[in-house]
Design a protein around this motif. Structure first.
Motif, PDB file in Angstrom:
ATOM      1  N   SER A   1      -4.053   2.512  -5.063  1.00  0.00           N
ATOM      2  CA  SER A   1      -5.355   2.004  -4.400  1.00  0.00           C
ATOM      3  C   SER A   1      -5.841   1.615  -6.051  1.00  0.00           C
ATOM      4  N   SER A   2      -5.847   2.585  -6.658  1.00  0.00           N
ATOM      5  CA  SER A   2      -6.205   2.656  -8.105  1.00  0.00           C
ATOM      6  C   SER A   2      -6.772   1.058  -8.846  1.00  0.00           C
TER       7      SER A   2
ATOM      8  N   TRP B   1     -15.870  -4.650  -4.430  1.00  0.00           N
ATOM      9  CA  TRP B   1     -17.161  -3.881  -5.189  1.00  0.00           C
ATOM     10  C   TRP B   1     -19.200  -3.894  -4.210  1.00  0.00           C
ATOM     11  N   GLU B   2     -18.911  -2.633  -5.331  1.00  0.00           N
ATOM     12  CA  GLU B   2     -20.039  -1.753  -3.928  1.00  0.00           C
ATOM     13  C   GLU B   2     -21.866  -2.343  -4.753  1.00  0.00           C
TER      14      GLU B   2
ATOM     15  N   ASN C   1     -14.570  -3.720   7.107  1.00  0.00           N
ATOM     16  CA  ASN C   1     -14.237  -2.813   6.811  1.00  0.00           C
ATOM     17  C   ASN C   1     -12.895  -3.173   6.510  1.00  0.00           C
ATOM     18  N   LYS C   2     -12.635  -4.327   6.896  1.00  0.00           N
ATOM     19  CA  LYS C   2     -10.948  -5.049   6.387  1.00  0.00           C
ATOM     20  C   LYS C   2     -11.330  -4.816   4.537  1.00  0.00           C
ATOM     21  N   MET C   3     -12.354  -5.568   4.822  1.00  0.00           N
ATOM     22  CA  MET C   3     -11.972  -5.750   2.824  1.00  0.00           C
ATOM     23  C   MET C   3     -12.156  -3.831   2.427  1.00  0.00           C
ATOM     24  N   LYS C   4     -12.228  -4.419   0.702  1.00  0.00           N
ATOM     25  CA  LYS C   4     -11.923  -2.716   0.076  1.00  0.00           C
ATOM     26  C   LYS C   4     -12.669  -4.323  -1.127  1.00  0.00           C
TER      27      LYS C   4
ATOM     28  N   PHE D   1      -9.602  -4.001  -6.369  1.00  0.00           N
ATOM     29  CA  PHE D   1      -9.551  -4.215  -4.696  1.00  0.00           C
ATOM     30  C   PHE D   1      -9.243  -5.632  -3.759  1.00  0.00           C
ATOM     31  N   LYS D   2      -9.491  -6.043  -2.748  1.00  0.00           N
ATOM     32  CA  LYS D   2      -8.442  -6.143  -1.875  1.00  0.00           C
ATOM     33  C   LYS D   2      -9.306  -6.549  -0.996  1.00  0.00           C
ATOM     34  N   TYR D   3      -9.424  -8.444  -0.620  1.00  0.00           N
ATOM     35  CA  TYR D   3     -10.212  -8.940  -0.705  1.00  0.00           C
ATOM     36  C   TYR D   3      -9.667  -9.486   1.295  1.00  0.00           C
TER      37      TYR D   3
ATOM     38  N   TRP E   1       1.101  -1.082   0.208  1.00  0.00           N
ATOM     39  CA  TRP E   1       0.055   0.081  -0.206  1.00  0.00           C
ATOM     40  C   TRP E   1       0.810   1.632  -0.073  1.00  0.00           C
TER      41      TRP E   1
END
Length: 451
Positions: free
Chosen positions: A22-23, A450-451, A445-448, A26-28, A17
């Protein structure tokens, strides 16, 4: 992972990071891969996982496939690559194989790239050049890569991001979702409903202004949406009547994943251009547009040139991949294991109120998580907690879909029934743990994701 002295995995993640935008993606999960084989992945702590993601449907023939590796090693002793200013044998052999596995008796040719996204970009440019028309029809919640054109036609990107790309002649229609088709429950009626919406668009906008319709035969990032056959056939009829090129994006669905070489084969139609990527190279970067020669030859030489396109090692890997799928009957295996997985997942649907729908073809399966079945209210939060718990128990899975509430199940086609069973058992356990309150809300909150 919450110790005061972080392990090597968390040190590496912190460094990632610090240096990577960050673009990028995603990081799960905080999982650093150390090795992978067939349908298994191991992290740098030596922990083993069943892979239900296949690196986003890339490793259809399994991780580190030995026949692909052997082919690459043998070719390394000859040469690595030479750009397409000269000829090399692997690209010729691969082109012949690709024109053989795609549909239609018309004369076909191939253009190569490095990823599914740039191949979709190539297909769109070919359609513009051939038709001399400016417009494109695409679908809400679609995904066609991250080139400028890919974002412009990608319905899964937020509107403000799409509008940042100065390409304005894109018109979106809703992709058929037979699970959520308003008050319509019959799939055929749902197909007719969406066809009427497409017809309305063509009446509103001059049909002769459209170069192409770009579609996924099964919409992936929209949540494994399988359209009714009458819709697909009607779409092709409208396109033919109006001289609109159909681009069949098989980046996620191709190479046997759905129990056919190409997912479009489920609908008995023939697209003008087919786009392959992801699984084509068995893990090596390569993509291809295969289609009508008059369309692809309409552009002058160098239009689709890229220095590393049709990279010799990637072509060798793709040849070995196609032969492996044929020799080990992986298309049929995907169909059989997919039917079995859907059966087992439907048993979980009967068991749990939060599973609203199970759908897909072959080993491209979506499990929609809802608050309760009757109202079909999407539940992204619960879906994320399920995949977190599954990861903790040893299964790599992710969520996607237009509401971010669909469990994506797409294991390598080489997975054994025993491994498939073990993975589904873990999904079952994860759902049970979430419903019993054993997974805290803060894991979200620990995952980035798909929304």
């Amino acid at each position: 992972m919450d110790n005061e002295s972080p392990g090597k995995d968390l040190q590496l993640i912190e460094k990632y990071w610090r240096h990577v935008s960050s673009s990028q993606g995603f990081k799960y999960f905080p999982l650093v891969v150390s090795r992978a084989k067939a349908s298994k992945v191991w992290d740098i702590n030596g922990r083993e996982y069943i892979d239900f993601l296949s690196s986003a449907a890339t490793y259809n023939i399994g991780h580190s496939n030995e026949e692909v590796i052997k082919a690459i090693k043998e070719h390394l002793d000859k040469f690595i690559h030479y750009c397409l200013y000269l000829y090399h044998e692997p690209v010729i052999e691969l082109s012949e194989l690709l024109t053989g596995i795609t549909l239609g008796n018309h004369r076909k040719k191939v253009v190569f790239g490095l990823s599914g996204g740039d191949a979709n970009d190539t297909a769109l440019k070919a359609a513009f050049i051939y038709t001399r028309r400016p417009g494109v029809i695409s679908y809400t919640y679609s995904y066609h890569g991250t080139t400028a054109l890919g974002i412009a036609v990608g319905g899964s990107f937020r509107e403000e991001i799409r509008k940042a790309i100065p390409f304005k002649d894109v018109y979106f229609v809703e992709y058929p979702d037979t699970y959520r088709c308003g008050n319509i429950e019959d799939p055929r009626e749902c197909g007719d409903h969406h066809l009427s919406k497409l017809e309305d668009l063509l009446k509103k906008i001059n049909p002769s202004s459209f170069a192409a319709i770009i579609m996924e035969p099964i919409q992936g990032d929209g949540g494994v949406l399988v359209p009714p056959e009458n819709y697909v056939k009607g779409l092709f009829k409208l396109a033919r009547e109006n001289g609109i090129i159909i681009i069949d994006d098989e980046v996620q669905t191709g190479m046997g994943r759905t129990g056919k070489w190409l997912a479009i084969e489920h609908f008995n139609v023939e697209p003008d251009l087919v786009v392959l990527g992801k699984a084509l190279g068995g893990g090596m970067p390569i993509s291809a547009v295969i289609g009508r020669s008059e369309i692809l030859d309409a552009a002058p030489p160098q239009t689709f040139f890229a220095t590393s396109a049709a990279h010799a090692l990637s072509c060798v890997a793709a040849i070995a991949t196609i032969k492996y799928i044929k020799n080990y009957n992986l298309v049929e295996k995907a169909r059989e294991l997919g039917d079995y997985a859907v059966k087992r997942l439907n048993e979980l649907k009967e068991k749990y109120e939060i599973i609203g729908d199970v759908r897909g073809k072959g080993l491209m399966i979506g499990v929609e998580i809802v608050k309760e079945k009757k109202q079909k209210i999407p539940d992204r939060k619960t879906a994320l907690k399920i995949i977190w718990r599954a990861w903790e128990k040893g299964v790599i899975m992710m969520t996607y879909g237009k509401y971010g509430n669909v469990l994506r199940i797409a294991p390598p086609l080489v997975i054994s029934r025993e491994e498939l069973d073990a993975g589904i058992n873990i999904v079952d356990e994860a759902i049970k743990d979430v419903l019993e309150g054993r997974v805290p809300d803060d894991v979200i909150n620990k995952m980035k994701a798909w929304e």
